[in-house]
Design a protein around this motif. Structure first.
Motif, PDB file in Angstrom:
ATOM      1  N   GLU A  44     -24.568  -9.061 -79.322  1.00  0.00           N
ATOM      2  CA  GLU A  44     -23.897  -8.371 -80.416  1.00  0.00           C
ATOM      3  C   GLU A  44     -24.891  -7.370 -80.988  1.00  0.00           C
ATOM      4  O   GLU A  44     -26.085  -7.662 -81.098  1.00  0.00           O
ATOM      5  CB  GLU A  44     -23.465  -9.370 -81.479  1.00  0.00           C
ATOM      6  CG  GLU A  44     -22.534  -8.796 -82.498  1.00  0.00           C
ATOM      7  CD  GLU A  44     -21.846  -9.872 -83.333  1.00  0.00           C
ATOM      8  OE1 GLU A  44     -21.236  -9.492 -84.336  1.00  0.00           O
ATOM      9  OE2 GLU A  44     -21.934 -11.068 -83.000  1.00  0.00           O
ATOM     10  N   VAL A  45     -24.397  -6.173 -81.305  1.00  0.00           N
ATOM     11  CA  VAL A  45     -25.256  -5.124 -81.835  1.00  0.00           C
ATOM     12  C   VAL A  45     -24.811  -4.793 -83.254  1.00  0.00           C
ATOM     13  O   VAL A  45     -23.622  -4.599 -83.518  1.00  0.00           O
ATOM     14  CB  VAL A  45     -25.210  -3.873 -80.931  1.00  0.00           C
ATOM     15  CG1 VAL A  45     -26.022  -2.735 -81.528  1.00  0.00           C
ATOM     16  CG2 VAL A  45     -25.724  -4.209 -79.531  1.00  0.00           C
ATOM     17  N   PHE A  86     -20.093  -5.525 -69.595  1.00  0.00           N
ATOM     18  CA  PHE A  86     -18.732  -5.430 -70.111  1.00  0.00           C
ATOM     19  C   PHE A  86     -18.812  -5.203 -71.618  1.00  0.00           C
ATOM     20  O   PHE A  86     -19.677  -5.769 -72.281  1.00  0.00           O
ATOM     21  CB  PHE A  86     -17.956  -6.736 -69.863  1.00  0.00           C
ATOM     22  CG  PHE A  86     -17.917  -7.164 -68.431  1.00  0.00           C
ATOM     23  CD1 PHE A  86     -16.888  -6.764 -67.596  1.00  0.00           C
ATOM     24  CD2 PHE A  86     -18.907  -7.997 -67.915  1.00  0.00           C
ATOM     25  CE1 PHE A  86     -16.851  -7.171 -66.268  1.00  0.00           C
ATOM     26  CE2 PHE A  86     -18.877  -8.415 -66.596  1.00  0.00           C
ATOM     27  CZ  PHE A  86     -17.841  -7.997 -65.768  1.00  0.00           C
ATOM     28  N   THR A  87     -17.896  -4.409 -72.153  1.00  0.00           N
ATOM     29  CA  THR A  87     -17.829  -4.228 -73.598  1.00  0.00           C
ATOM     30  C   THR A  87     -16.404  -4.473 -74.062  1.00  0.00           C
ATOM     31  O   THR A  87     -15.463  -4.463 -73.266  1.00  0.00           O
ATOM     32  CB  THR A  87     -18.250  -2.806 -74.027  1.00  0.00           C
ATOM     33  OG1 THR A  87     -17.347  -1.867 -73.436  1.00  0.00           O
ATOM     34  CG2 THR A  87     -19.666  -2.500 -73.611  1.00  0.00           C
ATOM     35  N   ARG A 114     -19.929  -5.624 -79.106  1.00  0.00           N
ATOM     36  CA  ARG A 114     -20.231  -6.822 -78.310  1.00  0.00           C
ATOM     37  C   ARG A 114     -20.248  -6.461 -76.840  1.00  0.00           C
ATOM     38  O   ARG A 114     -19.367  -5.767 -76.350  1.00  0.00           O
ATOM     39  CB  ARG A 114     -19.209  -7.920 -78.573  1.00  0.00           C
ATOM     40  CG  ARG A 114     -19.317  -8.479 -79.964  1.00  0.00           C
ATOM     41  CD  ARG A 114     -18.375  -9.615 -80.148  1.00  0.00           C
ATOM     42  NE  ARG A 114     -18.549 -10.186 -81.479  1.00  0.00           N
ATOM     43  CZ  ARG A 114     -18.000 -11.310 -81.850  1.00  0.00           C
ATOM     44  NH1 ARG A 114     -17.247 -11.993 -81.019  1.00  0.00           N
ATOM     45  NH2 ARG A 114     -18.213 -11.767 -83.071  1.00  0.00           N
ATOM     46  N   ILE A 115     -21.272  -6.987 -76.178  1.00  0.00           N
ATOM     47  CA  ILE A 115     -21.472  -6.710 -74.760  1.00  0.00           C
ATOM     48  C   ILE A 115     -21.694  -8.035 -74.054  1.00  0.00           C
ATOM     49  O   ILE A 115     -22.377  -8.913 -74.568  1.00  0.00           O
ATOM     50  CB  ILE A 115     -22.710  -5.807 -74.541  1.00  0.00           C
ATOM     51  CG1 ILE A 115     -22.516  -4.457 -75.215  1.00  0.00           C
ATOM     52  CG2 ILE A 115     -22.997  -5.598 -73.070  1.00  0.00           C
ATOM     53  CD1 ILE A 115     -23.140  -4.392 -76.550  1.00  0.00           C
ATOM     54  N   SER A 116     -21.126  -8.160 -72.884  1.00  0.00           N
ATOM     55  CA  SER A 116     -21.470  -9.296 -72.032  1.00  0.00           C
ATOM     56  C   SER A 116     -22.075  -8.723 -70.759  1.00  0.00           C
ATOM     57  O   SER A 116     -21.766  -7.602 -70.356  1.00  0.00           O
ATOM     58  CB  SER A 116     -20.254 -10.175 -71.726  1.00  0.00           C
ATOM     59  OG  SER A 116     -19.282  -9.445 -71.022  1.00  0.00           O
ATOM     60  N   ASN A 119     -25.494   4.079 -78.201  1.00  0.00           N
ATOM     61  CA  ASN A 119     -24.429   3.110 -78.478  1.00  0.00           C
ATOM     62  C   ASN A 119     -24.852   1.710 -78.036  1.00  0.00           C
ATOM     63  O   ASN A 119     -25.915   1.519 -77.434  1.00  0.00           O
ATOM     64  CB  ASN A 119     -23.107   3.548 -77.835  1.00  0.00           C
ATOM     65  CG  ASN A 119     -23.130   3.510 -76.314  1.00  0.00           C
ATOM     66  OD1 ASN A 119     -23.797   2.689 -75.695  1.00  0.00           O
ATOM     67  ND2 ASN A 119     -22.382   4.410 -75.698  1.00  0.00           N
ATOM     68  N   ALA A 120     -24.019   0.727 -78.349  1.00  0.00           N
ATOM     69  CA  ALA A 120     -24.368  -0.680 -78.089  1.00  0.00           C
ATOM     70  C   ALA A 120     -24.584  -0.950 -76.602  1.00  0.00           C
ATOM     71  O   ALA A 120     -25.508  -1.679 -76.229  1.00  0.00           O
ATOM     72  CB  ALA A 120     -23.278  -1.588 -78.653  1.00  0.00           C
ATOM     73  N   LEU A 121     -23.747  -0.375 -75.753  1.00  0.00           N
ATOM     74  CA  LEU A 121     -23.903  -0.595 -74.306  1.00  0.00           C
ATOM     75  C   LEU A 121     -25.233  -0.032 -73.821  1.00  0.00           C
ATOM     76  O   LEU A 121     -25.951  -0.691 -73.064  1.00  0.00           O
ATOM     77  CB  LEU A 121     -22.733   0.030 -73.546  1.00  0.00           C
ATOM     78  CG  LEU A 121     -22.792  -0.078 -72.024  1.00  0.00           C
ATOM     79  CD1 LEU A 121     -22.859  -1.537 -71.574  1.00  0.00           C
ATOM     80  CD2 LEU A 121     -21.591   0.631 -71.398  1.00  0.00           C
TER      81      LEU A 121
END
Length: 132
Positions: free
Chosen positions: A109-110, A67-68, A74-76, A2-4
């Protein structure tokens, strides 16, 4: 993945200085928005940026907090940059191995399982004061 997990692997590769692994995790049409200067579009420009960074800075990131948002695309990440200034850049102070510790953050951003955007933020005047 996953993106995270993709973002965590990307920053693990950064800390391990595994530039190829980082590049394998980014989209061919990556948008890189640096703290200063013009955005870069595409993997070729991002690769050139990584090469310049590797020549000028020795950095590792610590205290990373990810953070998602609900969609998971989107991840910060908030982190501390622990660095050594190896080679000066035009318009910046002269480099002679100065060490610095600087708080920073990034937004990613993924898309299609790859990082398609990296936007970074840090306090440039503070960094200049640390290496001057």
């Amino acid at each position: 993945m996953n993106a995270l997990e993709t973002a965590k692997q990307y920053y693990s590769a950064f800390n391990n200085k595994n530039w190829q692994e980082m590049l394998d995790l980014v989209h061919t049409e990556i948008l890189h928005e640096p703290n200063q200067g013009d955005p870069r579009m595409g993997k070729e420009k991002f690769t050139e940026f990584l090469q310049m960074m590797d020549q000028s800075y020795e950095e590792t990131l610590s205290d990373m907090v990810f953070f998602t948002e609900p969609s998971g695309t989107r991840i910060s990440v908030e982190f501390v940059v622990n660095g050594i200034y190896k080679k000066g850049e035009e318009g910046m102070p002269e480099a002679h191995g100065q060490r610095y510790v600087l708080p920073a953050a990034a937004f990613l951003e993924v898309k299609e399982g790859k990082i398609s955007r990296v936007t970074t933020f840090y306090n440039l005047p503070h960094w200049i004061s640390l290496v001057s």
